[in-house]
Write a protein that holds these residues in place. Structure first.
Motif, PDB file in Angstrom:
ATOM      1  N   ILE A  67       1.103  -0.922   0.052  1.00 16.88           N
ATOM      2  CA  ILE A  67      -0.287  -0.051   0.181  1.00 16.88           C
ATOM      3  C   ILE A  67       1.216   0.777  -0.199  1.00 16.88           C
ATOM      4  O   ILE A  67       1.908   0.735   1.002  1.00 16.88           O
ATOM      5  N   THR A  91       1.119  -4.820  -8.316  1.00 17.55           N
ATOM      6  CA  THR A  91      -0.087  -5.248  -7.015  1.00 17.55           C
ATOM      7  C   THR A  91       0.540  -3.672  -5.561  1.00 17.55           C
ATOM      8  O   THR A  91      -1.082  -4.413  -4.825  1.00 17.55           O
ATOM      9  N   THR A  93      -1.166  -1.155  -3.997  1.00 16.59           N
ATOM     10  CA  THR A  93      -3.090   0.053  -3.748  1.00 16.59           C
ATOM     11  C   THR A  93      -2.410   1.396  -3.544  1.00 16.59           C
ATOM     12  O   THR A  93      -1.871   0.781  -2.495  1.00 16.59           O
ATOM     13  N   THR A 114      -3.431   0.205 -12.508  1.00 16.42           N
ATOM     14  CA  THR A 114      -3.330   0.566 -10.613  1.00 16.42           C
ATOM     15  C   THR A 114      -4.378   1.002  -9.904  1.00 16.42           C
ATOM     16  O   THR A 114      -4.977   1.214 -10.658  1.00 16.42           O
ATOM     17  N   PRO A 115      -4.373  -0.450  -8.650  1.00 16.06           N
ATOM     18  CA  PRO A 115      -5.388   0.188  -7.990  1.00 16.06           C
ATOM     19  C   PRO A 115      -5.387   0.952  -6.923  1.00 16.06           C
ATOM     20  O   PRO A 115      -4.189   1.445  -6.578  1.00 16.06           O
ATOM     21  N   LEU A 117      -7.586   3.433  -4.800  1.00 16.89           N
ATOM     22  CA  LEU A 117      -8.894   3.641  -3.422  1.00 16.89           C
ATOM     23  C   LEU A 117      -8.635   5.005  -2.492  1.00 16.89           C
ATOM     24  O   LEU A 117      -7.896   5.391  -2.300  1.00 16.89           O
ATOM     25  N   ALA A 136     -13.589   2.806  -3.767  1.00 17.31           N
ATOM     26  CA  ALA A 136     -12.168   0.882  -4.640  1.00 17.31           C
ATOM     27  C   ALA A 136     -12.301   1.761  -6.756  1.00 17.31           C
ATOM     28  O   ALA A 136     -13.335   1.145  -6.811  1.00 17.31           O
ATOM     29  N   HIS A 139      -9.764  -2.276 -10.003  1.00 10.13           N
ATOM     30  CA  HIS A 139      -8.823  -3.530  -9.983  1.00 10.13           C
ATOM     31  C   HIS A 139      -8.035  -3.391  -8.590  1.00 10.13           C
ATOM     32  O   HIS A 139      -7.277  -4.264  -7.964  1.00 10.13           O
ATOM     33  N   VAL A 140      -9.166  -2.793  -7.284  1.00  8.91           N
ATOM     34  CA  VAL A 140      -8.463  -3.542  -5.815  1.00  8.91           C
ATOM     35  C   VAL A 140      -8.687  -4.233  -5.806  1.00  8.91           C
ATOM     36  O   VAL A 140     -10.310  -4.405  -5.358  1.00  8.91           O
ATOM     37  N   SER A 141      -8.551  -5.460  -5.647  1.00  7.72           N
ATOM     38  CA  SER A 141      -8.809  -6.491  -4.820  1.00  7.72           C
ATOM     39  C   SER A 141      -9.509  -6.160  -3.431  1.00  7.72           C
ATOM     40  O   SER A 141      -9.480  -5.333  -2.284  1.00  7.72           O
ATOM     41  N   ALA A 144      -7.253  -6.793  -0.631  1.00  7.30           N
ATOM     42  CA  ALA A 144      -6.908  -5.095  -0.307  1.00  7.30           C
ATOM     43  C   ALA A 144      -7.623  -4.530   0.670  1.00  7.30           C
ATOM     44  O   ALA A 144      -7.781  -3.275   1.221  1.00  7.30           O
ATOM     45  N   LYS A 145      -8.987  -4.273  -0.317  1.00  6.95           N
ATOM     46  CA  LYS A 145     -10.361  -3.527   0.690  1.00  6.95           C
ATOM     47  C   LYS A 145     -10.005  -3.627   2.277  1.00  6.95           C
ATOM     48  O   LYS A 145     -10.173  -3.000   2.653  1.00  6.95           O
TER      49      LYS A 145
END
Length: 271
Positions: A67, A91, A93, A114-115, A117, A136, A139-141, A144-145
């Motif tokens: 992150i 990967t 975020t 790119t993820p 949030l 989000a 792309h945010v998994s 990750a959330k």
């Protein structure tokens, strides 16, 4: 231990979040790297036990953070984000607390995959009583959330929205909202002094009344309108005051105008 989180910017909001993460045990000091160009703010962060550095350029080539939190003003967000381009399209975020700055702005700089949030916190986060609202990108998994939500919960309540356009309204209500309440306390204090109370007593009455009413609203399970009616005896003192505040929907209109002005400004900041 490998750096899991990079915090870019450790001003008041960044430091409030960092303190919550470390203090709650949700993030180990060895897992976090703080990037802050201001020497005084860097020193403050270092006292929490985290590693600090002056610029993104000083981050080692082997760093692969899960992150990157961008806790800087909207006016400098583009320049700051560009310094972390090497972590884009992967990967990592990116979490932004910059008001008005859209996901599209970040993907333009960091890469389309790119993820990202977005998070709108508010200043009560500094005492663990904040309101954090997130949006989000696709792309945010889910993991990750969940991780980011858990970190944010150290600073207060967390909610999410599915429509990014609503972030401008979030900014206007909860992001800017504490300032509205602070000003109300100022006004109530001033009115108490005008009514003849000593300054210290006026401050105490205004502060504790707002605090107690907010706690009651949050904990009673009743909606605010019901609580208001419970306080208001027909033809009593409260009714006399509410005739002024609620007559012609004065306060409702004023608050609506204030929120709309803040919402429009949030949209302007995105341009």
């Amino acid at each position: 231990m490998t750096t899991k989180l990079i915090l870019a910017g450790c001003g008041n909001m960044g430091f409030a979040m960092l303190s919550g993460w470390i203090g709650s045990g949700k993030l180990a000091t060895s897992e976090c790297l703080v990037v802050e160009p201001n020497a005084e703010l860097r020193a403050r962060a270092a006292k929490l036990g985290v590693t600090v550095t002056e610029s993104a350029e000083a981050i080692g080539p082997d760093a692969h953070p899960d992150i990157v939190v961008l806790a800087v003003k909207p006016q400098v967000i583009r320049d700051v984000t560009a310094a972390y381009r090497r972590f884009g399209d992967g990967t990592t975020t990116f979490v932004s607390v910059a008001a008005g700055t859209t996901v599209a702005t970040f993907t333009e700089i960091l890469g389309s995959r790119t993820p990202v949030l977005r998070c709108m916190p508010n200043t009560p986060a500094s005492i663990g009583k904040g309101m954090m609202v997130t949006f989000a990108s696709p792309h945010v998994s889910e993991s990750a959330k969940a991780t980011i939500g858990d970190l944010l919960s150290a600073s207060g309540a967390v909610a999410s929205i599915d429509d990014e356009a609503q972030m401008d309204a979030v900014t206007a209500v909860s992001g800017s909202g504490p300032a509205y309440i602070f000003h109300f306390i100022e006004c109530l204090t001033s009115a108490a002094k005008t009514a003849g109370l000593p300054e210290d007593t006026a401050k105490l009455l205004a502060m504790q009344t707002v605090y107690g009413a907010a706690c009651l609203a949050a904990e009673s399970g009743e909606d605010p309108a019901t609580l208001r009616k419970q306080v208001t005896s027909p033809n009593g003192t409260t009714a006399a005051a509410l005739d002024i505040l609620m007559g012609e929907n004065r306060l409702e209109k004023l608050i609506a105008e204030a929120v709309e002005a803040a919402r429009k400004r949030s949209i302007e900041l995105a341009k």
